[in-house]
Design an enzyme around this catalytic site. Sequence first.
Site, PDB file in Angstrom:
ATOM      1  N   GLU A   1     -13.376  -3.708   0.841  1.00  0.00           N
ATOM      2  CA  GLU A   1     -12.029  -4.267   0.700  1.00  0.00           C
ATOM      3  C   GLU A   1     -12.036  -5.717   1.146  1.00  0.00           C
ATOM      4  O   GLU A   1     -12.478  -6.034   2.257  1.00  0.00           O
ATOM      5  CB  GLU A   1     -11.031  -3.462   1.536  1.00  0.00           C
ATOM      6  CG  GLU A   1      -9.634  -4.039   1.617  1.00  0.00           C
ATOM      7  CD  GLU A   1      -8.988  -4.254   0.249  1.00  0.00           C
ATOM      8  OE1 GLU A   1      -8.318  -5.299   0.063  1.00  0.00           O
ATOM      9  OE2 GLU A   1      -9.158  -3.389  -0.636  1.00  0.00           O
TER      10      GLU A   1
ATOM     11  N   ARG B   1       0.137   8.897  -9.333  1.00  0.00           N
ATOM     12  CA  ARG B   1      -1.127   8.184  -9.114  1.00  0.00           C
ATOM     13  C   ARG B   1      -1.975   8.854  -8.050  1.00  0.00           C
ATOM     14  O   ARG B   1      -3.125   9.260  -8.270  1.00  0.00           O
ATOM     15  CB  ARG B   1      -0.838   6.740  -8.709  1.00  0.00           C
ATOM     16  CG  ARG B   1      -2.003   5.994  -8.068  1.00  0.00           C
ATOM     17  CD  ARG B   1      -1.482   4.808  -7.271  1.00  0.00           C
ATOM     18  NE  ARG B   1      -2.525   4.041  -6.618  1.00  0.00           N
ATOM     19  CZ  ARG B   1      -2.947   4.255  -5.362  1.00  0.00           C
ATOM     20  NH1 ARG B   1      -2.433   5.250  -4.652  1.00  0.00           N
ATOM     21  NH2 ARG B   1      -3.886   3.495  -4.832  1.00  0.00           N
TER      22      ARG B   1
ATOM     23  N   GLU C   1      -9.307   2.214  -7.846  1.00  0.00           N
ATOM     24  CA  GLU C   1      -8.041   2.156  -8.581  1.00  0.00           C
ATOM     25  C   GLU C   1      -7.880   0.712  -9.039  1.00  0.00           C
ATOM     26  O   GLU C   1      -7.182  -0.076  -8.414  1.00  0.00           O
ATOM     27  CB  GLU C   1      -6.888   2.614  -7.679  1.00  0.00           C
ATOM     28  CG  GLU C   1      -5.616   2.951  -8.453  1.00  0.00           C
ATOM     29  CD  GLU C   1      -4.639   1.801  -8.507  1.00  0.00           C
ATOM     30  OE1 GLU C   1      -4.936   0.820  -9.232  1.00  0.00           O
ATOM     31  OE2 GLU C   1      -3.611   1.864  -7.830  1.00  0.00           O
TER      32      GLU C   1
ATOM     33  N   GLN D   1       0.836  -1.201   0.000  1.00  0.00           N
ATOM     34  CA  GLN D   1       0.000   0.000   0.000  1.00  0.00           C
ATOM     35  C   GLN D   1       0.873   1.255   0.000  1.00  0.00           C
ATOM     36  O   GLN D   1       0.570   2.238  -0.682  1.00  0.00           O
ATOM     37  CB  GLN D   1      -0.927  -0.005   1.222  1.00  0.00           C
ATOM     38  CG  GLN D   1      -1.932  -1.148   1.229  1.00  0.00           C
ATOM     39  CD  GLN D   1      -2.949  -1.048   0.108  1.00  0.00           C
ATOM     40  OE1 GLN D   1      -3.349   0.046  -0.282  1.00  0.00           O
ATOM     41  NE2 GLN D   1      -3.393  -2.191  -0.405  1.00  0.00           N
TER      42      GLN D   1
ATOM     43  N   GLU E   1      -4.410  -8.295 -13.515  1.00  0.00           N
ATOM     44  CA  GLU E   1      -5.014  -8.570 -12.202  1.00  0.00           C
ATOM     45  C   GLU E   1      -6.528  -8.718 -12.272  1.00  0.00           C
ATOM     46  O   GLU E   1      -7.159  -9.129 -11.315  1.00  0.00           O
ATOM     47  CB  GLU E   1      -4.631  -7.518 -11.153  1.00  0.00           C
ATOM     48  CG  GLU E   1      -3.145  -7.466 -10.865  1.00  0.00           C
ATOM     49  CD  GLU E   1      -2.787  -6.452  -9.804  1.00  0.00           C
ATOM     50  OE1 GLU E   1      -3.678  -5.694  -9.350  1.00  0.00           O
ATOM     51  OE2 GLU E   1      -1.611  -6.394  -9.413  1.00  0.00           O
TER      52      GLU E   1
ATOM     53  N   GLY F   1     -12.531  -1.930  -3.815  1.00  0.00           N
ATOM     54  CA  GLY F   1     -11.167  -2.347  -3.527  1.00  0.00           C
ATOM     55  C   GLY F   1     -10.429  -1.229  -2.824  1.00  0.00           C
ATOM     56  O   GLY F   1      -9.431  -0.706  -3.320  1.00  0.00           O
TER      57      GLY F   1
ATOM     58  N   GLU G   1     -18.304  -8.654  -5.395  1.00  0.00           N
ATOM     59  CA  GLU G   1     -19.199  -9.638  -5.994  1.00  0.00           C
ATOM     60  C   GLU G   1     -20.139 -10.253  -4.969  1.00  0.00           C
ATOM     61  O   GLU G   1     -21.143 -10.863  -5.338  1.00  0.00           O
ATOM     62  CB  GLU G   1     -18.388 -10.760  -6.657  1.00  0.00           C
ATOM     63  CG  GLU G   1     -17.586 -10.337  -7.868  1.00  0.00           C
ATOM     64  CD  GLU G   1     -16.202  -9.787  -7.517  1.00  0.00           C
ATOM     65  OE1 GLU G   1     -15.394  -9.569  -8.434  1.00  0.00           O
ATOM     66  OE2 GLU G   1     -15.920  -9.555  -6.310  1.00  0.00           O
TER      67      GLU G   1
END
Length: 473
Positions: A222, A176, A266, A167, A275, A200, A252
Site C-alpha cells: 500500500e 463489493r 480491488e 476506506q 484511476e 493496493g 512499481e
Amino acid sequence: MEIQKQSKQQLQEEFALASVTELASSSTSLSRSDSHSAPVIARFSAGNGVAVLRFNRDSESTDSISVDVKTAQLSKLGPLQSVCIAEASGADTGKEKYSTGVTVQFRNEEESRAFHCAFEQWKKKDIVQGTLLPNGAVTSFKSKFEDKIEPSSAKMYFHYYGQLLHQQNMMQDYVRTGTYYAAVMENRVDFIDRVVVDVGAGSGILSLFAAQAGAKHVYAVEASEMAEYARKLIAGNPSLGERITVIKGKVEEVELPEKADILISEPMGTLLVNERMLESYVIARDRFLVPNGKMFPAVGRIHMAPFSDEYLFVEIANKALFWQQHKYFGVDLTPLYGSAFGGYFSQPVVDAFDPRLLVAPTISHDLDFTEIKEEDLYEIEIPLKFVASVGTRVHGLACWFDVLFNGSTVQRWLTTAPGAPTTHWYQLRCVLSQPLYVMAGQEITGQLRMVAHNAQSYTIYLTLSAKMWGPWC
C-alpha cells in the site's frame, strides 16, 4: 511524493535482532550469540553511492560487522534464522576485500520477513546519496508510475485513499466486500499454504480475507498513509496478522522476498479503468506472480448499450441556460452559451439508472488481466454496433462493468449492472448533445475510445450514428 534532501545525514533503516554470529573468516570473530548481551542492531545505510549493512551491539557501538549489500546474498536457514554472505567492506581501501558471513537470529517470523523485504529493496535499488523517500525506501530513478502520472494528481490520489472515511465507504459497499469475501472463502483451495500479494491493500481487509482462507503468507502493498492503519488493523487480529506483512510503497517500486502464487486486488475504478490502477495490477503480475499463478479478479468486462432518457437530457441542457442571458448586469452572456452547452454534455454522468431506459441489447468488451499488456491500457478502442429494440430518441451510451474471480472451486462475478444491487461504482452514461432518432430494428454504429492521461483518468471519445434505411443504404 516530496523528496527530502539530506546534506550530512546518511540514509538508514534499523532492525533489532536476537543475535548475530560471524562465521569463521580471516577477520576477528565478532559474536552476538550471548543470550545475556544487548540486542543486536542491523542498520542499512547509504554513503558514497554504496548500500551497506552493519551489525552493531547497539546504535552507539563502533564495533561492527559490515557487508556490501550489492554483493551480499541473504538466505533463510529456518523461520527465525538466516545467513548473510558477502564481500566485506574494509576501512582501509588498500587492503584486499575478504569474504565474510554471518548467521542472523530473529526474534520472530514477522521481523524475519520485514528484514528480508528491506534487504531486497536496498539490494535492488540504485543508491543516490542525499535522497530519501518518506517511507524510508531509497530510490534514484523514476518508476513507471512517476513517468505516467502528474505529481499533483498522485498526491491527491494517495491523500484520498489514505483517509479512513474513504476506506469505510468502500468497505460499507457490501456487494463489493461481500463478493470478495465469498470469492476467497469459496476458493480456499487456491489460498491454503500459498503466498499472496495484495496490490493496493488499503485497510488490509483483503489481506485478512486471504489469511482467513489459509494463505501461508500475505504481502500487503500500500503506497498511501493507509498502510499505517492497515498495520494497526492487522496487529489487532494477531491470529491472522502473524501471516501478513504490510509493505508501504508502490508496486512499481517495492521488492518482495519471494514470488506470489496469487494476486488479490480491488483495482477497479468507474467504468473499470478510471484511476489507472489496472496498470499497477498488471505490473504487479509481471513482477511478482509465478507462472500460471492466479489473479483475483482475473477478467474485467465492460458492458455498453444505447439509452433514452429525456429527463436527463433536459436537466443537462438546462444548466447552460444561464448563458443565454442578454442583460446580465448589462452584459450579454450569449457568446459563451455554445461553449457552456458543449461543456456540460462533455462530462459523463455517474449514477444508478433504471435498465428499462436501455433501447438495444448490450455488447461487451473483455480485458483479461492475466494476459493484457500494461501498454494496452493506455488507449482502448471499442467498436459499437447495436440494433434498436424500439423507435425512440437515443440520448447516449450507458456503460458498466463486471469482474470475474476465476477460482478453482467456484467462479464468481461481481457486477455493477443497472437493476442489480447498487455499488459505489454506480454506472456511467455518456450523453449526446444531439440525440439520434431511430426506428425499431435500425442499426446504431460508432466507437467508444478511451485515452489515458496523466491525471489518472481517461478522456472519452464517443461517436454514434444511425444507419439510414431505404434503397440508398
